[in-house]
Structure formats: structure tokens, C-alpha cells
Motif scaffolding. Structure first.
Motif, PDB file in Angstrom:
ATOM      1  N   VAL A 171       0.836  -1.201   0.000  1.00 16.62           N
ATOM      2  CA  VAL A 171       0.000   0.000   0.000  1.00 16.62           C
ATOM      3  C   VAL A 171       0.872   1.253   0.000  1.00 16.62           C
ATOM      4  N   CYS A 172       1.893   1.256   0.843  1.00 13.26           N
ATOM      5  CA  CYS A 172       2.801   2.411   0.892  1.00 13.26           C
ATOM      6  C   CYS A 172       3.537   2.602  -0.428  1.00 13.26           C
ATOM      7  N   MET A 173       3.881   1.501  -1.081  1.00  8.65           N
ATOM      8  CA  MET A 173       4.586   1.591  -2.353  1.00  8.65           C
ATOM      9  C   MET A 173       3.702   2.213  -3.430  1.00  8.65           C
ATOM     10  N   VAL A 174       2.425   1.820  -3.461  1.00 12.95           N
ATOM     11  CA  VAL A 174       1.501   2.384  -4.446  1.00 12.95           C
ATOM     12  C   VAL A 174       1.286   3.874  -4.191  1.00 12.95           C
ATOM     13  N   VAL A 175       1.092   4.253  -2.923  1.00 15.88           N
ATOM     14  CA  VAL A 175       0.857   5.658  -2.592  1.00 15.88           C
ATOM     15  C   VAL A 175       2.101   6.492  -2.886  1.00 15.88           C
ATOM     16  N   ALA A 176       3.283   5.967  -2.533  1.00 21.43           N
ATOM     17  CA  ALA A 176       4.521   6.722  -2.762  1.00 21.43           C
ATOM     18  C   ALA A 176       4.788   6.921  -4.250  1.00 21.43           C
ATOM     19  N   SER A 177       4.526   5.904  -5.056  1.00 23.99           N
ATOM     20  CA  SER A 177       4.733   6.055  -6.501  1.00 23.99           C
ATOM     21  C   SER A 177       3.773   7.079  -7.092  1.00 23.99           C
ATOM     22  N   GLU A 178       2.542   7.120  -6.603  1.00 26.24           N
ATOM     23  CA  GLU A 178       1.573   8.102  -7.095  1.00 26.24           C
ATOM     24  C   GLU A 178       2.022   9.525  -6.757  1.00 26.24           C
ATOM     25  N   ILE A 179       2.503   9.727  -5.531  1.00 23.25           N
ATOM     26  CA  ILE A 179       2.953  11.056  -5.122  1.00 23.25           C
ATOM     27  C   ILE A 179       4.197  11.476  -5.911  1.00 23.25           C
ATOM     28  N   ALA A 180       5.147  10.541  -6.090  1.00 28.03           N
ATOM     29  CA  ALA A 180       6.376  10.872  -6.815  1.00 28.03           C
ATOM     30  C   ALA A 180       6.090  11.228  -8.267  1.00 28.03           C
ATOM     31  N   VAL A 181       5.189  10.488  -8.906  1.00 28.38           N
ATOM     32  CA  VAL A 181       4.860  10.772 -10.302  1.00 28.38           C
ATOM     33  C   VAL A 181       4.200  12.147 -10.433  1.00 28.38           C
ATOM     34  N   ASP A 182       3.296  12.480  -9.527  1.00 31.32           N
ATOM     35  CA  ASP A 182       2.638  13.793  -9.586  1.00 31.32           C
ATOM     36  C   ASP A 182       3.633  14.927  -9.403  1.00 31.32           C
ATOM     37  N   ILE A 183       4.568  14.777  -8.474  1.00 32.84           N
ATOM     38  CA  ILE A 183       5.546  15.836  -8.223  1.00 32.84           C
ATOM     39  C   ILE A 183       6.449  16.043  -9.433  1.00 32.84           C
ATOM     40  N   VAL A 184       6.969  14.945  -9.984  1.00 35.06           N
ATOM     41  CA  VAL A 184       7.862  15.060 -11.147  1.00 35.06           C
ATOM     42  C   VAL A 184       7.115  15.639 -12.341  1.00 35.06           C
ATOM     43  N   LYS A 185       5.892  15.183 -12.548  1.00 29.76           N
ATOM     44  CA  LYS A 185       5.110  15.653 -13.698  1.00 29.76           C
ATOM     45  C   LYS A 185       4.830  17.150 -13.601  1.00 29.76           C
ATOM     46  N   HIS A 186       4.357  17.607 -12.454  1.00 24.77           N
ATOM     47  CA  HIS A 186       4.033  19.023 -12.303  1.00 24.77           C
ATOM     48  C   HIS A 186       5.292  19.891 -12.298  1.00 24.77           C
ATOM     49  N   ALA A 187       6.383  19.386 -11.753  1.00 26.33           N
ATOM     50  CA  ALA A 187       7.622  20.171 -11.718  1.00 26.33           C
ATOM     51  C   ALA A 187       8.129  20.451 -13.120  1.00 26.33           C
ATOM     52  N   PHE A 188       8.125  19.454 -13.995  1.00 25.14           N
ATOM     53  CA  PHE A 188       8.641  19.667 -15.340  1.00 25.14           C
ATOM     54  C   PHE A 188       7.642  20.402 -16.222  1.00 25.14           C
ATOM     55  N   ILE A 189       6.349  20.228 -15.979  1.00 27.69           N
ATOM     56  CA  ILE A 189       5.356  20.992 -16.757  1.00 27.69           C
ATOM     57  C   ILE A 189       5.489  22.481 -16.465  1.00 27.69           C
ATOM     58  N   THR A 190       5.616  22.837 -15.207  1.00 27.71           N
ATOM     59  CA  THR A 190       5.802  24.253 -14.858  1.00 27.71           C
ATOM     60  C   THR A 190       7.139  24.787 -15.363  1.00 27.71           C
ATOM     61  N   LYS A 191       8.160  23.946 -15.425  1.00 31.33           N
ATOM     62  CA  LYS A 191       9.468  24.389 -15.918  1.00 31.33           C
ATOM     63  C   LYS A 191       9.430  24.652 -17.423  1.00 31.33           C
ATOM     64  N   PHE A 192       8.851  23.733 -18.185  1.00 29.43           N
ATOM     65  CA  PHE A 192       8.853  23.868 -19.631  1.00 29.43           C
ATOM     66  C   PHE A 192       7.899  24.957 -20.116  1.00 29.43           C
ATOM     67  N   ASN A 193       6.878  25.297 -19.339  1.00 24.77           N
ATOM     68  CA  ASN A 193       5.886  26.273 -19.772  1.00 24.77           C
ATOM     69  C   ASN A 193       5.987  27.603 -19.031  1.00 24.77           C
TER      70      ASN A 193
END
Length: 556
Positions: A331-353
Motif C-alpha cells: 500500500v505504501c509503495m503504491v501511494v509513494a509512486s503516485e505522489i512521486a509521479v505527480d511531483i515530477v510531472k508538475h515540476a517539469f510541466i511548470t518548468k517547460f511552460n
């Protein structure tokens, strides 16, 4: 120059002895042979100097030049300052994003708890009013208020779909999915995610159509197929969507119970594929707002699915608490992967735009504005419905599935068990009330910080896609997302847009000859192009953007 030539023993020109320079063509002018010898001497001297300079560039001098070479970053100060701000923005994204996610998840929790706590009480009060109405007389034309009619419809849909879900065998579905191969299950899970988004987008329209058909004033001309067909469409939608979520939960349960955890790893890697499909696209603030709402809804839905998986597994192991610690790492692995993906995705979207991290506070203020506006007397929708439109989260199918799983997993027998159920229900009501109070207080704070109080008391009419606003306000002029008061102040969340009034005139003047001389078929093409240009050039206010609004993120 004359002295240097004498010291070297070089031949001097004829006029170098101090005599006056002869005029061209005179008697003292050098002959062509002497002129050729003089030029040849100078060429050979220039070649010797060039060889001497090349011989000075030795390897040691080159290495010393490379070691001592310097440069000054302040000559391009603006560029390096911008790069440093980008780094600081990426460092701020996790904190700002998680604050938005935390607030949005509690908004979804509030709408989800409303179905189990306050909705049954509201249905009971509406039925009591309907039964006791003859005792008080018909003081009003309406038998029930529109909100009470919607509450009764929601309650009836929940009850009918709950009994229909008893005909779906969860155990047979589990063994049917478990017998499939890993790759086939991975494809099925991806198809279920796409189907869930499509169901959510069309399902909210079905429910809204039902509510409006049932509460529409009778004086208007009938332009619908009737309440009963809309009701059956809503029941069918909630039932099918609940089955779809059950298949998702079953697939996740199979992944948890697999021996080598390969399916769970593949399903988690699917989250990282989402980065590839999102990061390298053009995003504006409205598109990023839609993605943030989708991430909030997806994370809350995953939490409910994990709860269902834990309930089913604990039932199979006779509620042994030791098995809960076996499930906890996954359960912790699924939740941690979801949080990590959201952070990386939003960080690079805000950087590129080139989007700042402060935009997430605007998103939070927009969500808070929905909550505060739903508490007013002139509210046009219930808060749970506004959350459904904004985030694409529809609590009815998920509530039906959770009730089905809880009632099948937990057996209630005896007076003590029913007493525990009543106490648990009272605890849910207390949690719902406490959560609503805290959210309302924080929402008022966010709205006040964003300076959006004027919109609460002077709401701007919003137009649906494709339909213009017919009744503009006298004090406030709304031009596609910009609301300006008498002093000319605008809201924080408004985006700079082009005015709609200027677009038709520009289009007509630029294509006037074509409008006058083209046949009918070409006129249609030109009108379609102009409407497409309007759609692409106009930007909506954040308060008008829901989960399924097309904002036009194409790269020109």
C-alpha cells in the motif's frame, strides 16, 4: 624605418636618402625590375615573421591559456537569474502541489461522506414533508423544493443500484481475472482507466439532465423526453460505473495477491508512462488546472480502491491483524509512486511552460470559491455536484460499490453489533460536520487572500460552451473570463484574454471580399475557421473551467 633598413643592410628606395620623391613617370623613378625585387623582399620578410609567431604557440602556452582563461557571468545576468528562479520554482512545486492535493482530497472526502451521512437524513426530511404536506395545506405551488427533489432522486438511485449490485458475484469476478496473463491484465487495467474517465464525463451530464428535468418549472415548453427515461438512464449509468470500479478494484486485488508482485510493478510503472504523455506538451494555466483536478480525483479514488482491497483481504484471512502488516508495504509503495509521479510531472510541466508555483494557490482559491458559493442562499447547485463537475469525481458509483463491499465483508448480528453500527454512523456524521467546518473556514481564508469576495456578492453569469450570455450585468462586464468592477479591479485568478466583441469585426474586415464573393460551401468553411479562431484565442476564467472543458492545448 630608414634607420631599421640601414641596420639590416636592406636595399633602400631611391628616394630614401632624403631627396624629394620623384613624380610618377619622372627620371628618378625606379625601374620595374627594381620594384619587383623590393616587393619580393617584403613578402619573404612577412613570411619569416609569420613562421616566428606560429612557433611561439607551443603546447605549454596553450595549456596555460586554458588553465588561466576567465569569463564573467554578470555579462548575462538576466539569463542566469532566470535559471536560478527555475530551480527555486522546482523546489517549491512539491510543497505547493501537496497543499493543493491535501485541500482537494478533503473536498472529495467531504462530498463522499455527504452520501453516507447527510443525504439519508435529507431524504428522510423530504419524505416527511411530502407525507405531512396535506396537514399544512398547499401554501406553495411546489410540493417539494428543487433541492429536496434532487435528494430523493439520489437516494432512490443509491438504493436501486445497491440491490442490483447483489447480483454481481465478486468472487467469480476475482477468479476470472486471476486466470488471465499478466500482460492481458495490464492492458485491461489501462482500458479501465480510460473507460472510467469517459464514464465520469458523460455520467455527470446524465445526472445533471435528470435533476434539471425533474425540477424544471412547469410553465416552460416541454423540450425533454420525460423524467422517467432520464431516471432509468441515471440508474443504468451508476450501475455500470460501479461495476467498472469493481473490476478495477479486483484487478488491483489480484496484483496484491500475486506471488512475484510482477503485475503490481507493471501497474506502478504505468504511472511513470503518464509523465511521458504529459510533460512534453504545451500547457497553459487552465490546462494545468484541469490536470491538477484530475490528479486529485485519481488519488482519492486510489485511496478508496486500496481500502476496498484491504477489506476483501482481511475478510479472507478472518480479520487477522497480522495480515494487515503484510499488505502495508504494498500500500505504501503504491501511494509513494503516485505522489512521486505527480511531483515530477508538475515540476517539469511548470518548468517547460514558464509557470510559477504561485499558480497552485490560485487553483486552491478557485476550489475554495466553489465551497463558499455553495453555502449561499442563492446557490444554484449542491456542493457535491460542483465537486463532480470541477474534478470529475462522481461519488454515487463509488459509494454504491463501497456499501456493497462493506455489507458483504462485515456480518452484523445481535444487538451489540447494531449498536456499534449506530455509533459508527454517529462518528461518520461527526467527522463530516468537523470536516465541513474546517474546510469552510479555510475556504473563506483562501477566498479572502485571493480577493474574490466581490464575486460572491455579485456573481458573474457564466455561459456554457457554445451558448453566449444573454443577460449581462449593469455594474459588471464579463468578457470571457474577466470580471471588472466599477473601480476597474480584476480578480487574481483572471487571465488576460482578447475581448469577444473585437473578434468578429477583425474577422469580417480581413475576409470581407471572401464573404461577399464565395459560394455557400466556402462560406461555411470560413465561418468554421472563424469559430475555431474564437475558441482558440479565448481563455476562460478558472471558475468556468471544469474537468472536461476543452481548453485547447495544441502547439501552433
Amino acid at each position: 624605418q630608414q634607420q631599421q633598413q640601414e641596420g639590416r643592410g636592406e636595399p633602400k628606395p631611391l628616394w630614401a636618402s632624403g631627396e624629394s620623391r620623384p613624380a610618377p613617370g619622372g627620371a628618378g623613378q625606379p625601374s620595374p625590375q627594381q620594384r619587383t625585387e623590393t616587393l619580393g623582399f617584403y613578402e619573404s620578410d612577412r613570411g619569416r615573421r609569420k613562421k616566428r609567431s606560429l612557433s611561439d604557440l607551443s603546447l605549454l602556452r596553450f595549456i596555460s591559456a586554458e588553465l588561466t582563461r576567465g569569463y564573467f557571468l554578470e555579462h548575462n545576468e538576466a539569463k542566469y537569474t532566470e535559471r536560478r528562479e527555475r530551480v527555486y520554482t522546482c523546489m517549491r512545486i512539491p510543497r505547493e502541489l501537496e497543499k493543493l492535493m491535501f485541500f482537494g482530497i478533503f473536498l472529495c472526502l467531504d462530498a463522499f461522506l455527504y452520501v453516507f451521512t447527510l443525504l439519508p437524513l435529507r431524504v428522510f426530511l423530504a419524505m416527511f414533508r411530502f407525507i405531512t404536506l396535506p396537514c399544512y395545506g398547499l401554501r406553495d405551488r411546489r410540493l417539494l423544493q428543487p433541492a429536496q427533489v434532487c435528494d430523493i432522486l439520489k437516494g432512490v438511485i443509491l438504493v436501486i443500484c445497491y440491490f442490483m449490485m447483489h447480483y454481481v458475484d465478486y468472487s467469480m469476478m476475482y477468479h476470472l481475472i486471476r486466470g488471465q496473463s499478466v500482460i492481458k491484465l495490464y492492458i485491461i487495467y489501462n482500458m479501465l482507466e480510460v473507460a472510467d474517465r469517459l464514464f465520469s464525463s458523460f455520467g455527470q451530464d446524465i445526472l445533471d439532465a435528470l435533476y434539471w428535468t425533474a425540477t424544471e418549472p412547469k410553465e416552460r415548453k416541454r423540450a425533454h423526453i420525460g423524467v422517467i427515461p432520464h431516471f432509468f438512464m441515471a440508474v443504468l449509468y451508476v450501475f455500470l460505473h460501479a461495476i467498472l470500479i469493481m473490476v478495477q478494484a479486483t484487478t488491483l486485488n489480484v496484483a496484491f495477491n500475486s506471488h512475484n508482485k510482477s503485475l503490481l510493478t507493471i501497474m506502478m510503472s504505468n504511472n511513470f508512462v503518464e509523465i511521458k504523455g504529459s510533460v512534453f506538451k504545451k500547457f497553459e494555466k487552465n490546462n494545468l488546472f484541469q490536470m491538477s483536478n484530475s490528479d486529485i480525483k485519481e488519488r482519492f479514488t486510489n485511496y478508496v480502491l486500496l481500502l476496498i482491497v484491504c477489506l476483501r483481504n482481511m475478510e479472507q484471512f478472518s480479520w487477522n491483524p497480522d495480515h494487515l502488516w503484510v499488505l502495508f508495504p504494498d500500500v505504501c509503495m503504491v501511494v509513494a509512486s503516485e505522489i512521486a509521479v505527480d511531483i515530477v510531472k508538475h515540476a517539469f510541466i511548470t518548468k517547460f511552460n514558464d509557470i510559477t508555483a504561485d499558480v497552485y494557490s490560485e487553483y486552491r482559491a478557485s476550489l475554495a470559491f466553489d465551497l463558499v458559493s455553495s453555502r449561499q442562499k442563492n446557490a444554484y447547485t449542491d456542493y457535491s455536484d460542483s465537486v463532480s463537475r470541477r474534478m470529475g469525481f462522481i461519488p454515487l458509483p463509488l459509494a454504491v460499490l463501497l456499501m456493497r463491499v462493506v455489507t458483504s465483508s462485515i456480518k452484523v448480528q445481535g444487538v451489540l453489533a447494531y449498536t456499534c453500527v449506530v455509533l459508527f454512523y454517529c462518528g461518520l456524521i461527526s467527522l463530516k460536520v468537523l470536516n465541513s467546518i474546517v474546510l469552510l473556514g479555510k475556504s473563506c481564508q483562501y477566498v479572502k487572500e485571493a480577493k474574490m469576495e466581490e464575486k460572491l456578492f455579485n456573481p458573474v453569469p457564466t455561459a456554457t460552451p457554445g451558448k453566449p450570455v444573454n443577460k449581462p450585468q449593469s455594474k459588471f462586464k464579463s468578457t470571457q473570463g474577466i470580471s471588472t468592477d466599477e473601480n476597474g479591479s480584476t480578480s487574481v485568478t483572471n487571465q488576460p484574454v482578447h475581448q469577444k466583441e473585437n473578434l468578429p469585426s477583425l474577422l469580417v474586415t480581413s475576409n470581407s471580399d471572401q464573404f461577399l464573393t464565395t459560394p455557400d460551401g466556402e462560406e461555411k468553411d470560413i465561418s468554421q475557421d472563424s469559430s475555431e479562431l474564437k475558441h482558440r484565442s479565448s481563455k476562460k476564467d478558472l471558475l468556468e473551467i471544469d474537468r472536461f472543458t476543452i481548453c485547447g492545448n495544441r502547439i501552433d
